[in-house]
Design an enzyme around this catalytic site. Sequence first.
Site, mmCIF file in Angstrom:
data_model
loop_
_atom_site.group_PDB
_atom_site.id
_atom_site.type_symbol
_atom_site.label_atom_id
_atom_site.label_comp_id
_atom_site.label_asym_id
_atom_site.label_seq_id
_atom_site.Cartn_x
_atom_site.Cartn_y
_atom_site.Cartn_z
ATOM 1 N N ARG A 167 0.728 -1.185 0.231
ATOM 2 C CA ARG A 167 0.169 -0.108 0.029
ATOM 3 C C ARG A 167 0.820 1.230 0.091
ATOM 4 O O ARG A 167 0.531 2.417 0.647
ATOM 5 C CB ARG A 167 -0.846 0.091 1.353
ATOM 6 C CG ARG A 167 -1.815 -1.134 1.424
ATOM 7 C CD ARG A 167 -2.771 -1.584 0.448
ATOM 8 N NE ARG A 167 -3.692 -2.672 0.781
ATOM 9 C CZ ARG A 167 -3.169 -3.697 0.225
ATOM 10 N NH1 ARG A 167 -2.133 -3.816 -0.844
ATOM 11 N NH2 ARG A 167 -3.875 -4.816 0.528
ATOM 12 N N SER A 244 -11.217 1.050 4.704
ATOM 13 C CA SER A 244 -10.291 0.647 5.573
ATOM 14 C C SER A 244 -9.790 2.044 6.136
ATOM 15 O O SER A 244 -9.136 2.612 5.468
ATOM 16 C CB SER A 244 -9.154 -0.181 5.474
ATOM 17 O OG SER A 244 -9.712 -1.492 5.000
ATOM 18 N N GLU A 340 -5.191 5.778 7.286
ATOM 19 C CA GLU A 340 -4.859 5.363 5.850
ATOM 20 C C GLU A 340 -5.338 6.520 5.166
ATOM 21 O O GLU A 340 -4.465 7.017 4.136
ATOM 22 C CB GLU A 340 -5.631 4.064 5.525
ATOM 23 C CG GLU A 340 -4.974 3.471 4.262
ATOM 24 C CD GLU A 340 -5.644 2.256 3.848
ATOM 25 O OE1 GLU A 340 -5.133 1.028 4.528
ATOM 26 O OE2 GLU A 340 -6.480 1.966 3.060
HETATM 27 P P1 NAP Z 1 -8.936 -9.449 5.884
HETATM 28 O O1 NAP Z 1 -9.066 -10.070 4.697
HETATM 29 O O2 NAP Z 1 -10.064 -9.425 7.217
HETATM 30 O O3 NAP Z 1 -7.390 -9.420 6.304
HETATM 31 C C1 NAP Z 1 -6.915 -8.745 7.418
HETATM 32 C C2 NAP Z 1 -5.333 -8.853 7.373
HETATM 33 O O4 NAP Z 1 -4.847 -10.305 7.208
HETATM 34 C C3 NAP Z 1 -4.954 -8.148 6.112
HETATM 35 O O5 NAP Z 1 -3.794 -7.336 6.370
HETATM 36 C C4 NAP Z 1 -4.518 -9.066 5.064
HETATM 37 O O6 NAP Z 1 -3.519 -8.873 4.441
HETATM 38 C C5 NAP Z 1 -3.984 -10.347 5.966
HETATM 39 N N1 NAP Z 1 -4.437 -11.630 5.263
HETATM 40 C C6 NAP Z 1 -5.522 -12.239 5.418
HETATM 41 N N2 NAP Z 1 -5.295 -13.422 4.750
HETATM 42 C C7 NAP Z 1 -4.195 -13.685 4.457
HETATM 43 C C8 NAP Z 1 -3.371 -14.644 3.936
HETATM 44 N N3 NAP Z 1 -3.923 -15.718 3.547
HETATM 45 N N4 NAP Z 1 -2.108 -14.191 3.589
HETATM 46 C C9 NAP Z 1 -1.470 -13.286 4.040
HETATM 47 N N5 NAP Z 1 -2.133 -12.076 4.673
HETATM 48 C C10 NAP Z 1 -3.499 -12.226 4.985
HETATM 49 O O7 NAP Z 1 -8.885 -7.882 5.411
HETATM 50 P P2 NAP Z 1 -10.068 -6.922 5.193
HETATM 51 O O8 NAP Z 1 -9.694 -5.794 6.167
HETATM 52 O O9 NAP Z 1 -11.398 -7.304 5.212
HETATM 53 O O10 NAP Z 1 -9.656 -6.585 3.662
HETATM 54 C C11 NAP Z 1 -9.944 -7.579 2.620
HETATM 55 C C12 NAP Z 1 -8.922 -7.415 1.670
HETATM 56 O O11 NAP Z 1 -8.884 -5.949 1.017
HETATM 57 C C13 NAP Z 1 -7.431 -7.305 2.083
HETATM 58 O O12 NAP Z 1 -6.531 -7.854 1.348
HETATM 59 C C14 NAP Z 1 -7.099 -5.947 2.427
HETATM 60 O O13 NAP Z 1 -5.591 -5.510 2.465
HETATM 61 C C15 NAP Z 1 -7.915 -5.456 1.322
HETATM 62 N N6 NAP Z 1 -8.068 -3.824 1.325
HETATM 63 C C16 NAP Z 1 -7.218 -2.985 0.643
HETATM 64 C C17 NAP Z 1 -7.467 -1.594 0.867
HETATM 65 C C18 NAP Z 1 -6.518 -0.469 -0.056
HETATM 66 O O14 NAP Z 1 -5.829 -1.273 -1.022
HETATM 67 N N7 NAP Z 1 -6.751 0.709 0.273
HETATM 68 C C19 NAP Z 1 -8.661 -1.277 1.411
HETATM 69 C C20 NAP Z 1 -9.388 -2.046 2.189
HETATM 70 C C21 NAP Z 1 -9.206 -3.506 2.095
HETATM 71 P P3 NAP Z 1 -3.329 -8.034 3.110
HETATM 72 O O15 NAP Z 1 -3.688 -6.542 3.454
HETATM 73 O O16 NAP Z 1 -1.950 -8.039 2.729
HETATM 74 O O17 NAP Z 1 -4.329 -8.450 2.181
#
Ligand code: NAP
Length: 357
Positions: A167, A244, A340
Amino acid sequence: MLPDFVASQVDLTPYNTLALPARAEFLARIQSVEQLAALIRHPEFSGRRRFVLGGGSNLLVAGDFSGFVLHMSIPGKRRIGEDATHIYLAAAAGENWSDFVAWTLASGWPGLENLSGIPGTAGAAPIQNIGAYGAEVGDFLQQLTALDLARGETLVFDVRDCALGYRDSLFKREGWHLSGRYAITEVVFRLPKNWRARATYGEVAARLAQDGITNPTPAQLAQVITALRAQKIPDPRQLPNAGSFFQNPKVSAELAAALQHAHPRLPCYPQSDGSVKLAAAWLVEHAGWKGRNLGPVGMYEQQALVLVNRGGASCRDVQNLSRAVREAVFARFGVSLVPEPVILADSGDAGNTSLSL
Ligand code: NAP
Protein backbone atom coordinates in the site's frame (compact mmCIF):
# COMPACT_ATOMS: atom_id res chain seq x y z
CA MET A 1 -11.09 34.56 -16.73
CA LEU A 2 -10.79 30.92 -15.75
CA PRO A 3 -11.85 28.21 -18.25
CA ASP A 4 -15.43 26.95 -18.03
CA PHE A 5 -14.42 23.60 -16.56
CA VAL A 6 -13.34 25.42 -13.39
CA ALA A 7 -16.05 26.21 -10.83
CA SER A 8 -15.60 28.37 -7.76
CA GLN A 9 -16.73 27.87 -4.16
CA VAL A 10 -17.60 24.22 -4.66
CA ASP A 11 -19.08 22.07 -1.91
CA LEU A 12 -16.75 19.07 -1.53
CA THR A 13 -19.29 16.82 0.22
CA PRO A 14 -20.08 14.82 -2.94
CA TYR A 15 -16.36 14.51 -3.75
CA ASN A 16 -15.36 12.54 -0.64
CA THR A 17 -17.00 9.23 0.24
CA LEU A 18 -16.93 10.08 3.97
CA ALA A 19 -19.24 12.98 3.01
CA LEU A 20 -17.45 15.54 5.16
CA PRO A 21 -18.47 19.11 4.35
CA ALA A 22 -16.00 21.75 3.11
CA ARG A 23 -15.60 24.16 0.22
CA ALA A 24 -12.95 24.34 -2.46
CA GLU A 25 -12.13 27.82 -3.69
CA PHE A 26 -11.82 26.33 -7.20
CA LEU A 27 -12.61 22.88 -8.51
CA ALA A 28 -11.41 21.97 -12.00
CA ARG A 29 -13.08 18.98 -13.62
CA ILE A 30 -10.22 17.68 -15.76
CA GLN A 31 -11.47 15.59 -18.68
CA SER A 32 -8.43 15.62 -20.93
CA VAL A 33 -4.67 16.07 -20.73
CA GLU A 34 -5.08 19.12 -22.96
CA GLN A 35 -7.42 20.76 -20.43
CA LEU A 36 -4.94 20.11 -17.67
CA ALA A 37 -2.07 21.49 -19.73
CA ALA A 38 -4.12 24.62 -20.54
CA LEU A 39 -5.05 25.16 -16.90
CA ILE A 40 -1.49 24.98 -15.62
CA ARG A 41 -0.48 27.70 -18.13
CA HIS A 42 -3.25 29.98 -16.88
CA PRO A 43 -1.90 32.98 -14.93
CA GLU A 44 -4.42 32.48 -12.09
CA PHE A 45 -3.16 28.94 -11.54
CA SER A 46 0.43 29.75 -10.92
CA GLY A 47 1.47 30.12 -7.31
CA ARG A 48 -1.86 28.78 -6.02
CA ARG A 49 -2.28 25.74 -3.81
CA ARG A 50 -3.51 22.68 -5.63
CA PHE A 51 -4.68 19.20 -4.72
CA VAL A 52 -5.06 16.29 -7.14
CA LEU A 53 -8.31 14.43 -6.43
CA GLY A 54 -9.37 11.03 -7.73
CA GLY A 55 -12.47 9.23 -6.45
CA GLY A 56 -12.22 10.77 -2.96
CA SER A 57 -12.57 7.30 -1.45
CA ASN A 58 -9.45 7.48 0.72
CA LEU A 59 -9.77 11.12 1.67
CA LEU A 60 -10.31 13.04 4.88
CA VAL A 61 -11.46 16.57 4.15
CA ALA A 62 -10.23 18.68 7.03
CA GLY A 63 -11.79 22.01 6.09
CA ASP A 64 -12.19 24.60 3.35
CA PHE A 65 -9.44 24.59 0.74
CA SER A 66 -8.14 27.79 -0.82
CA GLY A 67 -6.66 26.97 -4.19
CA PHE A 68 -7.41 24.49 -6.97
CA VAL A 69 -8.77 21.00 -6.47
CA LEU A 70 -8.01 19.12 -9.68
CA HIS A 71 -10.67 16.47 -10.06
CA MET A 72 -9.05 13.95 -12.40
CA SER A 73 -11.95 12.78 -14.59
CA ILE A 74 -10.09 11.89 -17.82
CA PRO A 75 -12.00 8.98 -19.39
CA GLY A 76 -10.68 6.23 -21.65
CA LYS A 77 -9.53 2.65 -21.69
CA ARG A 78 -8.01 0.66 -24.52
CA ARG A 79 -6.15 -2.46 -25.46
CA ILE A 80 -2.68 -1.42 -26.57
CA GLY A 81 -1.48 -4.78 -27.86
CA GLU A 82 0.00 -8.08 -26.85
CA ASP A 83 3.11 -10.22 -27.10
CA ALA A 84 3.71 -13.91 -26.51
CA THR A 85 3.21 -13.62 -22.77
CA HIS A 86 1.08 -10.58 -21.97
CA ILE A 87 -1.87 -8.37 -22.96
CA TYR A 88 -1.23 -4.62 -22.55
CA LEU A 89 -4.03 -2.24 -21.55
CA ALA A 90 -4.20 1.46 -20.80
CA ALA A 91 -6.57 3.28 -18.45
CA ALA A 92 -6.90 7.05 -18.30
CA ALA A 93 -6.63 8.52 -14.81
CA GLY A 94 -10.34 9.21 -14.35
CA GLU A 95 -11.55 5.70 -15.18
CA ASN A 96 -13.44 4.17 -12.28
CA TRP A 97 -11.19 1.35 -11.08
CA SER A 98 -13.92 -1.16 -10.45
CA ASP A 99 -15.52 -0.56 -13.86
CA PHE A 100 -12.12 -0.92 -15.49
CA VAL A 101 -11.60 -4.32 -13.82
CA ALA A 102 -15.08 -5.40 -14.91
CA TRP A 103 -14.30 -4.31 -18.49
CA THR A 104 -11.07 -6.37 -18.57
CA LEU A 105 -12.95 -9.45 -17.39
CA ALA A 106 -15.84 -8.94 -19.81
CA SER A 107 -13.29 -8.58 -22.61
CA GLY A 108 -11.68 -11.91 -21.74
CA TRP A 109 -8.49 -10.54 -20.18
CA PRO A 110 -8.28 -11.98 -16.66
CA GLY A 111 -5.80 -11.02 -13.97
CA LEU A 112 -7.32 -8.13 -12.05
CA GLU A 113 -10.28 -10.06 -10.62
CA ASN A 114 -9.00 -10.04 -7.02
CA LEU A 115 -9.03 -6.24 -7.21
CA SER A 116 -12.74 -6.13 -8.12
CA GLY A 117 -14.88 -3.64 -6.29
CA ILE A 118 -12.09 -1.44 -4.90
CA PRO A 119 -13.40 2.14 -5.03
CA GLY A 120 -11.47 5.01 -6.58
CA THR A 121 -9.91 5.75 -9.93
CA ALA A 122 -7.30 4.02 -12.10
CA GLY A 123 -5.02 7.07 -11.82
CA ALA A 124 -4.95 6.85 -8.04
CA ALA A 125 -4.44 3.07 -7.92
CA PRO A 126 -0.61 3.04 -8.17
CA ILE A 127 -0.14 5.76 -5.52
CA GLN A 128 -1.25 3.47 -2.74
CA ASN A 129 -0.49 0.32 -4.72
CA ILE A 130 -4.04 -0.81 -4.00
CA GLY A 131 -4.40 -4.46 -3.26
CA ALA A 132 -6.76 -7.08 -1.93
CA TYR A 133 -7.00 -10.81 -1.36
CA GLY A 134 -3.45 -11.65 -2.38
CA ALA A 135 -3.03 -9.36 -5.41
CA GLU A 136 -1.94 -5.77 -5.84
CA VAL A 137 -1.80 -3.28 -8.69
CA GLY A 138 1.98 -3.49 -8.75
CA ASP A 139 1.74 -7.13 -9.93
CA PHE A 140 0.24 -5.84 -13.18
CA LEU A 141 1.62 -2.33 -13.63
CA GLN A 142 3.77 -1.71 -16.71
CA GLN A 143 4.20 2.07 -16.60
CA LEU A 144 2.40 5.30 -15.88
CA THR A 145 2.36 8.79 -17.35
CA ALA A 146 2.23 11.94 -15.25
CA LEU A 147 2.23 15.66 -15.90
CA ASP A 148 4.57 17.88 -13.92
CA LEU A 149 2.18 20.69 -13.01
CA ALA A 150 4.96 23.16 -12.33
CA ARG A 151 6.99 22.64 -15.52
CA GLY A 152 4.35 21.28 -17.87
CA GLU A 153 6.57 18.28 -18.69
CA THR A 154 5.26 14.79 -19.35
CA LEU A 155 7.00 12.07 -17.35
CA VAL A 156 6.84 8.32 -17.93
CA PHE A 157 7.60 5.96 -15.04
CA ASP A 158 8.41 2.33 -15.63
CA VAL A 159 7.05 0.07 -12.86
CA ARG A 160 10.64 -0.46 -11.64
CA ASP A 161 10.91 3.29 -11.00
CA CYS A 162 7.74 3.40 -8.91
CA ALA A 163 9.29 1.76 -5.79
CA LEU A 164 6.06 -0.01 -4.97
CA GLY A 165 5.56 -1.50 -1.52
CA TYR A 166 2.67 -2.68 0.65
CA ARG A 167 0.00 0.00 0.00
CA ASP A 168 2.89 2.29 -0.79
CA SER A 169 4.87 3.80 -3.68
CA LEU A 170 7.47 6.40 -4.48
CA PHE A 171 4.61 8.80 -5.23
CA LYS A 172 3.01 8.31 -1.82
CA ARG A 173 6.34 8.60 -0.03
CA GLU A 174 7.17 11.79 -1.89
CA GLY A 175 3.70 13.20 -1.21
CA TRP A 176 2.72 13.59 -4.89
CA HIS A 177 -0.95 13.40 -4.03
CA LEU A 178 -0.51 16.13 -1.44
CA SER A 179 1.89 18.57 -3.03
CA GLY A 180 -0.11 18.97 -6.22
CA ARG A 181 3.16 18.97 -8.13
CA TYR A 182 2.32 16.04 -10.41
CA ALA A 183 -0.86 14.47 -11.73
CA ILE A 184 -1.01 10.92 -13.07
CA THR A 185 -2.82 11.00 -16.40
CA GLU A 186 -2.62 7.38 -17.66
CA VAL A 187 -1.69 3.94 -16.34
CA VAL A 188 -0.59 0.95 -18.45
CA PHE A 189 -1.12 -2.63 -17.26
CA ARG A 190 0.26 -5.97 -18.43
CA LEU A 191 -1.86 -9.01 -17.81
CA PRO A 192 -0.10 -12.39 -18.09
CA LYS A 193 -1.61 -14.84 -20.54
CA ASN A 194 -0.87 -17.80 -18.26
CA TRP A 195 -3.64 -16.89 -15.82
CA ARG A 196 -3.80 -18.65 -12.46
CA ALA A 197 -6.47 -18.24 -9.81
CA ARG A 198 -5.36 -16.60 -6.58
CA ALA A 199 -7.67 -18.09 -3.99
CA THR A 200 -5.45 -18.56 -0.97
CA TYR A 201 -7.17 -16.05 1.34
CA GLY A 202 -9.25 -17.85 3.93
CA GLU A 203 -12.51 -16.02 3.27
CA VAL A 204 -12.22 -16.45 -0.49
CA ALA A 205 -11.37 -20.16 -0.23
CA ALA A 206 -14.20 -20.69 2.26
CA ARG A 207 -16.78 -18.95 0.05
CA LEU A 208 -15.68 -20.93 -3.02
CA ALA A 209 -15.85 -24.19 -1.05
CA GLN A 210 -19.30 -23.24 0.21
CA ASP A 211 -20.41 -22.74 -3.40
CA GLY A 212 -18.84 -26.08 -4.42
CA ILE A 213 -16.29 -24.41 -6.74
CA THR A 214 -12.89 -26.13 -6.93
CA ASN A 215 -11.38 -24.51 -10.04
CA PRO A 216 -12.75 -20.97 -10.06
CA THR A 217 -12.94 -18.98 -13.27
CA PRO A 218 -11.90 -15.30 -13.19
CA ALA A 219 -15.59 -14.31 -13.24
CA GLN A 220 -16.36 -16.57 -10.28
CA LEU A 221 -13.47 -15.09 -8.30
CA ALA A 222 -14.63 -11.57 -9.12
CA GLN A 223 -18.13 -12.49 -8.00
CA VAL A 224 -16.98 -13.97 -4.69
CA ILE A 225 -14.70 -11.03 -3.94
CA THR A 226 -17.35 -8.46 -4.85
CA ALA A 227 -19.82 -10.23 -2.56
CA LEU A 228 -17.28 -10.37 0.30
CA ARG A 229 -16.57 -6.67 -0.03
CA ALA A 230 -20.24 -5.75 -0.20
CA GLN A 231 -20.84 -7.68 3.01
CA LYS A 232 -18.05 -5.90 4.88
CA ILE A 233 -17.89 -2.40 3.43
CA PRO A 234 -21.07 -0.34 3.23
CA ASP A 235 -21.98 1.51 0.04
CA PRO A 236 -20.87 5.10 0.73
CA ARG A 237 -24.06 6.37 -0.93
CA GLN A 238 -26.01 4.71 1.88
CA LEU A 239 -23.49 5.00 4.73
CA PRO A 240 -20.55 7.32 4.00
CA ASN A 241 -17.11 5.80 4.71
CA ALA A 242 -13.57 5.73 3.37
CA GLY A 243 -13.00 1.95 3.35
CA SER A 244 -10.35 0.73 5.76
CA PHE A 245 -9.59 3.63 8.05
CA PHE A 246 -6.38 2.19 9.56
CA GLN A 247 -3.48 0.40 7.88
CA ASN A 248 -2.79 -3.21 8.83
CA PRO A 249 0.25 -2.76 11.09
CA LYS A 250 3.54 -4.52 10.59
CA VAL A 251 5.31 -5.27 13.88
CA SER A 252 8.51 -7.05 14.90
CA ALA A 253 8.48 -10.84 15.15
CA GLU A 254 9.18 -10.50 18.89
CA LEU A 255 6.15 -8.30 19.54
CA ALA A 256 3.96 -10.54 17.38
CA ALA A 257 5.08 -13.64 19.31
CA ALA A 258 4.38 -11.95 22.65
CA LEU A 259 0.96 -10.78 21.46
CA GLN A 260 0.07 -14.19 20.12
CA HIS A 261 1.08 -15.77 23.39
CA ALA A 262 -1.32 -13.44 25.22
CA HIS A 263 -4.02 -13.60 22.49
CA PRO A 264 -3.78 -16.98 20.72
CA ARG A 265 -6.51 -16.09 18.18
CA LEU A 266 -4.75 -12.94 16.93
CA PRO A 267 -4.22 -13.35 13.15
CA CYS A 268 -0.51 -12.95 12.29
CA TYR A 269 0.99 -13.00 8.78
CA PRO A 270 4.82 -13.25 8.64
CA GLN A 271 6.35 -11.04 5.92
CA SER A 272 9.39 -11.63 3.75
CA ASP A 273 11.27 -8.80 5.54
CA GLY A 274 11.02 -10.62 8.90
CA SER A 275 8.21 -8.44 10.27
CA VAL A 276 4.71 -9.71 10.97
CA LYS A 277 1.52 -8.18 9.63
CA LEU A 278 -1.42 -8.01 12.04
CA ALA A 279 -5.09 -7.62 11.16
CA ALA A 280 -6.05 -4.11 12.26
CA ALA A 281 -9.73 -5.02 12.22
CA TRP A 282 -9.13 -7.73 14.84
CA LEU A 283 -7.24 -5.28 17.06
CA VAL A 284 -10.01 -2.66 16.80
CA GLU A 285 -12.69 -5.25 17.51
CA HIS A 286 -10.87 -6.67 20.52
CA ALA A 287 -10.19 -3.21 21.86
CA GLY A 288 -13.98 -2.90 22.07
CA TRP A 289 -14.72 -0.60 19.16
CA LYS A 290 -16.49 -2.81 16.61
CA GLY A 291 -20.00 -1.41 16.07
CA ARG A 292 -19.44 1.38 18.60
CA ASN A 293 -20.17 5.07 17.95
CA LEU A 294 -18.70 8.30 19.19
CA GLY A 295 -21.02 11.16 18.28
CA PRO A 296 -22.15 10.91 14.65
CA VAL A 297 -19.32 8.54 13.63
CA GLY A 298 -18.61 4.92 14.47
CA MET A 299 -16.66 1.78 13.61
CA TYR A 300 -18.87 -0.36 11.35
CA GLU A 301 -20.60 -3.35 12.88
CA GLN A 302 -19.71 -5.72 9.98
CA GLN A 303 -16.04 -4.69 9.70
CA ALA A 304 -14.34 -2.92 12.58
CA LEU A 305 -11.78 -1.21 10.33
CA VAL A 306 -14.37 0.85 8.48
CA LEU A 307 -15.14 4.24 10.04
CA VAL A 308 -18.62 5.35 9.08
CA ASN A 309 -20.33 8.73 9.08
CA ARG A 310 -23.83 8.07 10.43
CA GLY A 311 -24.94 11.56 9.41
CA GLY A 312 -23.75 15.13 9.74
CA ALA A 313 -20.22 14.36 10.92
CA SER A 314 -17.38 16.86 10.81
CA CYS A 315 -13.67 16.26 10.50
CA ARG A 316 -13.39 16.94 14.24
CA ASP A 317 -15.77 14.02 14.94
CA VAL A 318 -13.59 11.74 12.82
CA GLN A 319 -10.47 12.95 14.62
CA ASN A 320 -12.02 12.24 18.02
CA LEU A 321 -13.03 8.71 17.09
CA SER A 322 -9.73 7.95 15.40
CA ARG A 323 -7.85 9.06 18.52
CA ALA A 324 -10.12 7.08 20.84
CA VAL A 325 -9.68 3.90 18.79
CA ARG A 326 -5.92 4.32 18.48
CA GLU A 327 -5.59 4.90 22.22
CA ALA A 328 -7.71 1.84 23.03
CA VAL A 329 -5.70 -0.40 20.69
CA PHE A 330 -2.42 0.89 22.04
CA ALA A 331 -3.55 0.47 25.67
CA ARG A 332 -4.64 -3.13 25.05
CA PHE A 333 -1.99 -4.38 22.60
CA GLY A 334 0.87 -1.85 22.58
CA VAL A 335 0.40 -1.44 18.80
CA SER A 336 0.12 2.00 17.15
CA LEU A 337 -2.44 2.13 14.37
CA VAL A 338 -1.78 4.52 11.51
CA PRO A 339 -4.75 6.10 9.71
CA GLU A 340 -4.90 5.36 5.99
CA PRO A 341 -6.76 8.28 4.40
CA VAL A 342 -5.02 11.21 2.81
CA ILE A 343 -5.84 14.53 4.46
CA LEU A 344 -7.01 17.51 2.44
CA ALA A 345 -6.16 20.53 4.57
CA ASP A 346 -5.63 24.20 3.92
CA SER A 347 -3.00 24.89 6.52
CA GLY A 348 0.00 23.47 4.74
CA ASP A 349 -0.10 20.28 6.76
CA ALA A 350 -1.99 18.21 4.18
CA GLY A 351 -1.23 14.56 4.73
CA ASN A 352 0.47 15.34 7.98
CA THR A 353 -0.91 13.41 10.89
CA SER A 354 -0.16 16.47 13.02
CA LEU A 355 -3.85 16.99 12.35
CA SER A 356 -3.80 14.47 15.22
CA LEU A 357 -5.97 11.67 14.02
P1 NAP B 1 -8.93 -9.40 5.95
O1 NAP B 1 -9.23 -10.25 4.75
O2 NAP B 1 -9.74 -9.56 7.19
O3 NAP B 1 -7.41 -9.53 6.30
C1 NAP B 1 -6.87 -8.80 7.39
C2 NAP B 1 -5.38 -8.78 7.27
O4 NAP B 1 -4.91 -10.11 7.19
C3 NAP B 1 -4.87 -8.08 6.03
O5 NAP B 1 -3.72 -7.40 6.42
C4 NAP B 1 -4.49 -9.20 5.09
O6 NAP B 1 -3.35 -8.89 4.32
C5 NAP B 1 -4.11 -10.29 6.04
N1 NAP B 1 -4.39 -11.63 5.46
C6 NAP B 1 -5.56 -12.30 5.46
N2 NAP B 1 -5.42 -13.50 4.89
C7 NAP B 1 -4.12 -13.58 4.51
C8 NAP B 1 -3.36 -14.58 3.84
N3 NAP B 1 -3.90 -15.75 3.47
N4 NAP B 1 -2.07 -14.31 3.60
C9 NAP B 1 -1.50 -13.13 3.97
N5 NAP B 1 -2.18 -12.16 4.59
C10 NAP B 1 -3.47 -12.37 4.86
O7 NAP B 1 -8.93 -7.88 5.53
P2 NAP B 1 -10.09 -6.87 5.21
O8 NAP B 1 -9.81 -5.67 6.00
O9 NAP B 1 -11.46 -7.48 5.28
O10 NAP B 1 -9.79 -6.54 3.69
C11 NAP B 1 -9.91 -7.53 2.67
C12 NAP B 1 -8.83 -7.31 1.64
O11 NAP B 1 -9.02 -6.04 1.04
C13 NAP B 1 -7.43 -7.33 2.25
O12 NAP B 1 -6.57 -7.97 1.34
C14 NAP B 1 -7.11 -5.86 2.39
O13 NAP B 1 -5.72 -5.60 2.34
C15 NAP B 1 -7.83 -5.30 1.17
N6 NAP B 1 -8.11 -3.88 1.29
C16 NAP B 1 -7.29 -3.03 0.62
C17 NAP B 1 -7.47 -1.66 0.69
C18 NAP B 1 -6.56 -0.76 -0.10
O14 NAP B 1 -5.88 -1.18 -1.02
N7 NAP B 1 -6.52 0.51 0.24
C19 NAP B 1 -8.50 -1.14 1.47
C20 NAP B 1 -9.32 -2.04 2.14
C21 NAP B 1 -9.10 -3.41 2.07
P3 NAP B 1 -3.37 -7.96 3.01
O15 NAP B 1 -3.73 -6.61 3.48
O16 NAP B 1 -1.96 -8.06 2.54
O17 NAP B 1 -4.32 -8.55 2.06
